[in-house]
Design a protein around this motif. Structure first.
Motif: not given
Length: 853
Positions: A167-174, A276-292
């Motif tokens: 549960a604690q591992r999942q807490a930062p996901f949101f 696939y020839g598609h970029r793997y990154w996506r706007a809004g889907a990348m790691y945002k850093g640690n929660a403030p």
């Protein structure tokens, strides 16, 4: 190659999944939001109790209901049990094993609905009471922990899986998936397609005997979680797709370069793009850093949300709505280059029309030419075109700076607003060649762009001085928009248009033999019409014709806020950049610079946001106000103006506060003279006081009282005005005015680098830095000792790392100065202060922490 990639992508999209992942993902986000409003579920004792209830009550009840329904309607799972069930299912292999061991089959979520949307809650509660008469349906944290035995509990059916850690591992996901674009149907549809590509990639690796640690982006991870929350369908689907149940390893969180997660993400990026020839990154889907860091560790329960009347319905403040979205951009390849071309290539990009958010020209390398992946991530308005210029520079000598324009092209940002757009484009664009190039085949540039959905942009307003500097002000004001004066402020928008004038005045009233005095804030429109906006007496201000009031907190302040605004919500003002405005420095500097004394964050508390959400950032140094929500525009302006009058004395260029010159009312507020009021924090007073501190560190650590922190300076203002060795640092080591009438004054300056500014003015042996330009840049100098003897000064360093010179001793004796243009050859490029520039990623790898281009 491209044809084969298209076939692979088509095969991936034919992957059969027996779950409506779009609707289920939205339900998951709604549930995670509810859990985040109940953060006692993240840790003991609430988490311990929830785990017990899950094992002792929920799973046995679910087993009974799945074998023989207790009633016809769907079963509703209590919130605390649902959180543990959620975390358990996200280890699908272990969940399957536990269910089969204890209950002989996988306990599925079919005919079960979440507590946040339970329409048949009453039936479930009644059944719960019949099965477990001594246990409430909803978790009661006040229940004695020793009373944890219930009727029908089978102790040996408790899983040995560490559900606390799960549960604690999942807490930062949101935090990573909480932005509104994640809940957009178009965005989720794209995420489902990418998830199918992710599964197909793993299948291909398995077929080739390649062992790899595949790391998803957060949009893919959201869909992967959603699939696992349907345990029977997940097991059946994965067995069909790849012959085994795919494990979900969430135990590794170390993103350090070279570690398992970083290496895995780099490898997944390269494999996905090659396949696939598609970029793997996506706007809004990348790691945002640690929660403030939170502003409160316990929920704020004193608020009842009411309907907020929009103050902007009044003609006092009318601001146009602006939309913004996130854009990610990469230049993948180029074809049909002019014959004989042998220079290095890059592409510059800019907006075709003015944009208040993105108004610069940036440059990126092309992956196929440089072998170095560069991805730009920025925000802009979803209007106009993005213009691209293919540039070539000779490779003969790095000292030759001649650059040729090979051709130009563009892409419309407004096309992404179409309901048919999938928010992603990767295609070849033909360039319009420059006049000196004639080729039979058009030059092509392969461009990859991804965007999020547009959202309202914050309003940014400035309080500008409404009258000239007084004679007592700094001789060399900071090179920012003029700070507002004591009694007057002109409010301007980003384009310099006047929005409102604010004026503070004393108001005297006679009532019989008694005379009362209070202050009022008056708003004056461009037409000259005036109206009273706020009235203040002692430590409380009330806004006229508005439900809002401002006061100092009581001495039993439970979260360290400076002021509190009450009205339809509770809005508390906290020192420094908090929550969304928290400094994104590295961990070391973040600890050193936890509070930025010139910043104040307004945090709204409501039933929906018991831990607070930011609504505005007040910069008390520059007079800049950033407001996220329309209803708070006018209150934020009034509050900033009032606080500015409390926290500074007219004529000081850092809005300094002289306690002895305050009015009795303001002085009482500052020192907490009222018996039930807490005094202002010393950091806030010191940061804005010439008398109490030598200077301020601003957004770095700076050097208050002549003490310098080597690692990073702050964005400083004036130091001690009449003190010895007063000074101030800035971003990366810059500062403002140091000791003004001092002996041996030492000062930083006004640049953004290792620069300086005004040193000792009218001083003896003044030593000063200068105006360094750039980030990590110039060891420059500015004005040294003015009218001084033996003044020694640096200069104006340009670029990054440049060393320059400036003014030495003016009207003085034996001034020594360097030149402003020397030693510039080794000046390198630079990014932004703290996080900027186009991050380079070699070997096709991509760091999830992509910085702004």
């Amino acid at each position: 190659m491209e044809k084969q990639q298209e076939l692979e992508w088509e095969a991936a999209q034919n992957t059969e999944i027996n779950v409506d992942l779009v609707s289920a993902a939205k339900r998951q986000l709604k549930f995670l939001e509810a859990v985040d409003r109940n953060r006692w579920l993240y840790d003991s004792p609430g988490l311990d109790r929830a785990i017990y209830r899950y094992n002792a009550y929920w799973l046995p009840m679910l087993a009974k209901h799945s074998e023989s329904p207790l009633f016809e309607a769907p079963l509703v799972v209590p919130l605390d049990c649902e959180w543990i069930w959620h975390s358990h299912r996200l280890n699908p292999v272990r969940y399957k094993k536990d269910c089969e061991e204890f209950y002989g089959r996988i306990l599925d979520n079919k005919n079960v609905i979440s507590s946040v949307e339970g329409t048949s809650r009453k039936q479930t509660e009644d059944a719960w009471k019949r099965l477990f008469p001594g246990e409430p349906f909803e978790l009661d944290l006040e229940l004695q922990q020793e009373n944890i035995s219930g009727q029908g509990v089978v102790a040996e059916n408790f899983t040995k899986y560490d559900l606390i850690a799960a549960a604690q591992r999942q807490a930062p996901f949101f935090y990573q998936v909480s932005q509104c674009h994640m809940n957009d149907t178009r965005y989720i549809i794209g995420a489902v397609a990418r998830y199918k590509g992710f599964l197909h990639l793993i299948k291909r690796n398995k077929e080739k005997g390649i062992k790899s640690f595949s790391v998803p982006t957060y949009d893919i991870d959201l869909i992967w979680h959603t699939h696992q929350l349907h345990p029977v369908s997940y097991c059946e689907d994965l067995l069909k797709i790849m012959g085994k149940i795919l494990e979900h390893d969430d135990t590794d969180s170390d993103r350090t370069k070279g570690q398992k997660l970083d290496v895995g993400f780099t490898g997944t990026t390269k494999t996905f793009e090659d396949l696939y020839g598609h970029r793997y990154w996506r706007a809004g889907a990348m790691y945002k850093g640690n929660a403030p860091s939170p502003v409160r560790l316990t929920p704020y329960l004193g608020t009842v949300t009411k309907k907020v009347a929009s103050l902007n319905e009044s003609p006092i403040v009318a601001l146009p709505a602006t939309k913004v979205f996130e854009v990610m951009l990469e230049f993948v390849s180029v074809r049909n280059l002019p014959e004989g071309h042998n220079g290095s290539l890059c592409v510059s990009f800019s907006k075709s029309q003015p944009d208040m958010i993105f108004n610069a020209k940036r440059t990126l390398k092309i992956l196929s030419e440089s072998g170095e992946k560069q991805v730009a991530c920025f925000q802009c308005e979803p209007t106009g075109n993005l213009l691209f210029e293919l540039m070539s520079s000779p490779s003969v000598s790095p000292l030759i700076k001649k650059v040729k324009n090979i051709g130009t092209t563009f892409i419309s940002l407004e096309d992404f607003l179409s309901p048919d757009s999938n928010l992603t484009v990767e295609k070849w664009l033909d360039l319009v060649p420059s006049s000196h190039i004639t080729e039979s085949k058009p030059i092509g540039l392969r461009v990859a762009i991804s965007v999020t959905i547009p959202t309202p942009a914050p309003h940014k307003l400035h309080m500008v001085r409404s009258r000239p500097f007084s004679k007592s002000s700094c001789l060399f004001p900071l090179p920012v928009r003029a700070q507002f004066s004591k009694n007057w402020a002109r409010i301007e928008d980003e384009e310099g248009n006047m929005v409102l004038n604010l004026h503070m005045r004393d108001q005297h009233k006679s009532k019989g033999k008694k005379e009362s005095r209070k202050k009022v804030v008056v708003g004056i429109m461009d037409s000259g019409k005036a109206c009273t906006l706020a009235e203040g007496a002692e430590s409380k201000w009330s806004m006229v014709n508005s439900p809002w009031s401002l006061k100092l907190p009581n001495t039993n302040n439970d979260d360290g806020h400076l002021f509190e605004m009450t009205g339809p919500h509770t809005v508390r003002l906290f020192l420094g950049g908090r929550l969304d405005y928290e400094s994104r420095r590295c961990a070391k500097h973040k600890a050193e610079h936890q509070h930025e004394p010139h910043l104040i964050t307004a945090v709204k508390f409501s039933t929906e946001e018991p831990y607070g959400t930011t609504v505005a950032l007040l910069d008390m140094k520059s007079g800049t106000v950033k407001v996220k929500e329309d209803w708070f525009v006018l209150p934020s302006l009034i509050v900033t103006f009032i606080l500015g009058n409390i926290l500074r004395n007219e004529g000081h260029c850092n809005m300094a506060l002289h306690s002895e010159e305050l009015s009795n009312e303001a002085h009482n507020i500052a020192v907490g003279k009222e018996t039930n009021q807490a005094p202002l924090p010393k950091e806030l007073v010191a940061a804005n006081t010439g008398v109490l501190a030598g200077g301020c560190g601003g957004c770095g650590s700076g050097c208050g009282n002549g003490v310098r922190t080597v690692e990073s300076g702050g964005c400083g203002g004036c130091g001690s005005m009449t003190a010895n060795t007063g000074g101030c640092g800035g971003c990366g080591g810059s500062g403002g005015c140091g000791s003004m009438m001092a002996k041996d004054g030492v000062s930083g300056g006004c640049g953004s680098g290792c620069g300086g500014g005004c040193g000792s003015v009218m001083a003896k042996d003044g030593v000063s830095g200068g105006c360094g330009s750039g980030c990590g840049g110039g060891c420059g100098g500015g004005c040294g000792s003015m009218m001084a003897k033996n003044g020694v000064s640096g200069g104006c360093g340009g670029g990054c790392g440049g060393c320059g010179g400036g003014c030495g001793s003016v009207m003085g004796n034996s001034g020594v100065s360097t030149g402003g243009s020397k030693n510039m050859e080794k000046s390198g490029g630079c990014g932004g202060c703290g996080a900027g520039g186009c991050v380079g990623m070699s070997d096709g790898g991509l760091n999830q922490e992509i910085v702004v281009a």
